[in-house]
Design an enzyme around this catalytic site. Sequence first.
Site, PDB file in Angstrom:
ATOM      1  N   ASN A  58       0.899   7.963  -3.074  1.00  0.00           N
ATOM      2  CA  ASN A  58       0.286   6.811  -2.073  1.00  0.00           C
ATOM      3  C   ASN A  58      -0.634   7.557  -0.678  1.00  0.00           C
ATOM      4  O   ASN A  58      -0.124   8.079  -0.181  1.00  0.00           O
ATOM      5  CB  ASN A  58       0.525   6.066  -2.094  1.00  0.00           C
ATOM      6  CG  ASN A  58      -0.614   3.920  -1.536  1.00  0.00           C
ATOM      7  OD1 ASN A  58      -1.350   4.203  -2.082  1.00  0.00           O
ATOM      8  ND2 ASN A  58       0.166   3.668  -0.614  1.00  0.00           N
ATOM      9  N   HIS A  83      -2.606   5.744   2.068  1.00  0.00           N
ATOM     10  CA  HIS A  83      -2.676   4.891   3.557  1.00  0.00           C
ATOM     11  C   HIS A  83      -3.165   4.889   4.611  1.00  0.00           C
ATOM     12  O   HIS A  83      -3.654   6.125   5.200  1.00  0.00           O
ATOM     13  CB  HIS A  83      -1.238   4.352   3.985  1.00  0.00           C
ATOM     14  CG  HIS A  83      -1.178   2.893   4.662  1.00  0.00           C
ATOM     15  ND1 HIS A  83      -1.778   2.003   3.518  1.00  0.00           N
ATOM     16  CD2 HIS A  83      -1.032   3.019   5.511  1.00  0.00           C
ATOM     17  CE1 HIS A  83      -1.682   0.854   4.430  1.00  0.00           C
ATOM     18  NE2 HIS A  83      -1.658   1.491   5.455  1.00  0.00           N
ATOM     19  N   SER A 139      -2.447   8.918   6.070  1.00  0.00           N
ATOM     20  CA  SER A 139      -1.559   9.402   6.011  1.00  0.00           C
ATOM     21  C   SER A 139      -1.282   9.479   4.013  1.00  0.00           C
ATOM     22  O   SER A 139      -1.884   8.712   2.990  1.00  0.00           O
ATOM     23  CB  SER A 139       0.144   8.441   5.622  1.00  0.00           C
ATOM     24  OG  SER A 139      -0.174   7.982   7.408  1.00  0.00           O
ATOM     25  N   ASP A 171       4.279   1.153   1.683  1.00  0.00           N
ATOM     26  CA  ASP A 171       3.615   1.714   2.851  1.00  0.00           C
ATOM     27  C   ASP A 171       5.250   2.416   3.461  1.00  0.00           C
ATOM     28  O   ASP A 171       5.034   2.543   4.194  1.00  0.00           O
ATOM     29  CB  ASP A 171       2.935   0.981   3.552  1.00  0.00           C
ATOM     30  CG  ASP A 171       1.889   0.174   2.719  1.00  0.00           C
ATOM     31  OD1 ASP A 171       1.397   1.288   2.070  1.00  0.00           O
ATOM     32  OD2 ASP A 171       1.474  -0.421   3.363  1.00  0.00           O
TER      33      ASP A 171
HETATM   34  C1  GAR Z   1      -8.774   3.569   1.204  1.00  0.00           C
HETATM   35  O1  GAR Z   1      -9.427   3.978   2.513  1.00  0.00           O
HETATM   36  C2  GAR Z   1      -7.408   3.950   0.396  1.00  0.00           C
HETATM   37  O2  GAR Z   1      -6.400   4.099   1.544  1.00  0.00           O
HETATM   38  C3  GAR Z   1      -7.100   2.398   1.016  1.00  0.00           C
HETATM   39  O3  GAR Z   1      -7.989   1.676   0.067  1.00  0.00           O
HETATM   40  C4  GAR Z   1      -9.403   2.095  -0.065  1.00  0.00           C
HETATM   41  C5  GAR Z   1      -9.689   3.009  -0.812  1.00  0.00           C
HETATM   42  O4  GAR Z   1     -10.650   3.683  -0.998  1.00  0.00           O
HETATM   43  N1  GAR Z   1      -5.718   1.803   0.564  1.00  0.00           N
HETATM   44  C6  GAR Z   1      -4.903   1.282   1.048  1.00  0.00           C
HETATM   45  O5  GAR Z   1      -5.408  -0.010   1.562  1.00  0.00           O
HETATM   46  C7  GAR Z   1      -3.494   0.631   0.360  1.00  0.00           C
HETATM   47  N2  GAR Z   1      -2.442  -0.059   0.687  1.00  0.00           N
HETATM   48  P1  GAR Z   1     -11.568   4.261  -2.279  1.00  0.00           P
HETATM   49  O6  GAR Z   1     -11.122   3.170  -3.351  1.00  0.00           O
HETATM   50  O7  GAR Z   1     -12.988   4.719  -1.932  1.00  0.00           O
HETATM   51  O8  GAR Z   1     -10.382   5.579  -2.458  1.00  0.00           O
END
Ligand code: GAR
Length: 194
Positions: free
Chosen positions: A108, A110, A137, A146
């Site tokens: 994952n 984060h 991360s 997480d």
């Molecule tokens: C990213 O910033 C990712 O790290 C976050 O959502 C966004 C997705 O963007 N993930 C989380 O918050 C998970 N807990 P993307 O769809 O453009 O990759």
Amino acid sequence: MTLRVAIFISGGGSNMVSLLDSMTSDHPARPCLVLSNNSDAGGLSKAAARGVATTVVDHRPFGADRAAFEMALNETLEQYQPDIVCLAGFMRVLTEEFISKWQGRMINIHPSLLPKYRGLKTHARAIETGDKIAGCSVHEVTVELDEGPMLGQHTVPILNDDTPETLAARVLIEEHILYPAMLRKFADRLASGT
Ligand code: GAR
């Protein structure tokens, strides 16, 4: 042996695109599926445009029945037989049962320097706290939200005039560098059986 990678998304899928684009030449893995819980996810058309199979498993018809939703996820994964599942902006909390089945094979990204700011609104919380450094991360997924063995982190300075949006945009640039590099590291490890 080429490893097969399924990527779970919920939205725009920019991290997913960076993963897809990284799996070329001597990379030990190739994408086999992009799955979204949301049929409106902008990432679905980006994956399809790259010739990657896409599917939607909508969580909404399952209501609060997470086990039934996850059974549908597993039935889909069964068809595509991934060796690795990458969560890339997948905004559903997964149960212990699902995670246990995929533990050691699921990673994952984060948008914080874990263990700081698990959960949501990571950038706003970092700014409110007065942190000077934020980041992202990539970790193996284990049953605690997480948490799990850290594969790698990138840092980003927090500027005096940062808003959650400006900070998120700068962290996202680092996410697109970090996640492909950590997938490669993880896949190399699985491929070599160490
Ligand atoms: C990213 O910033 C990712 O790290 C976050 O959502 C966004 C997705 O963007 N993930 C989380 O918050 C998970 N807990 P993307 O769809 O453009 O990759």
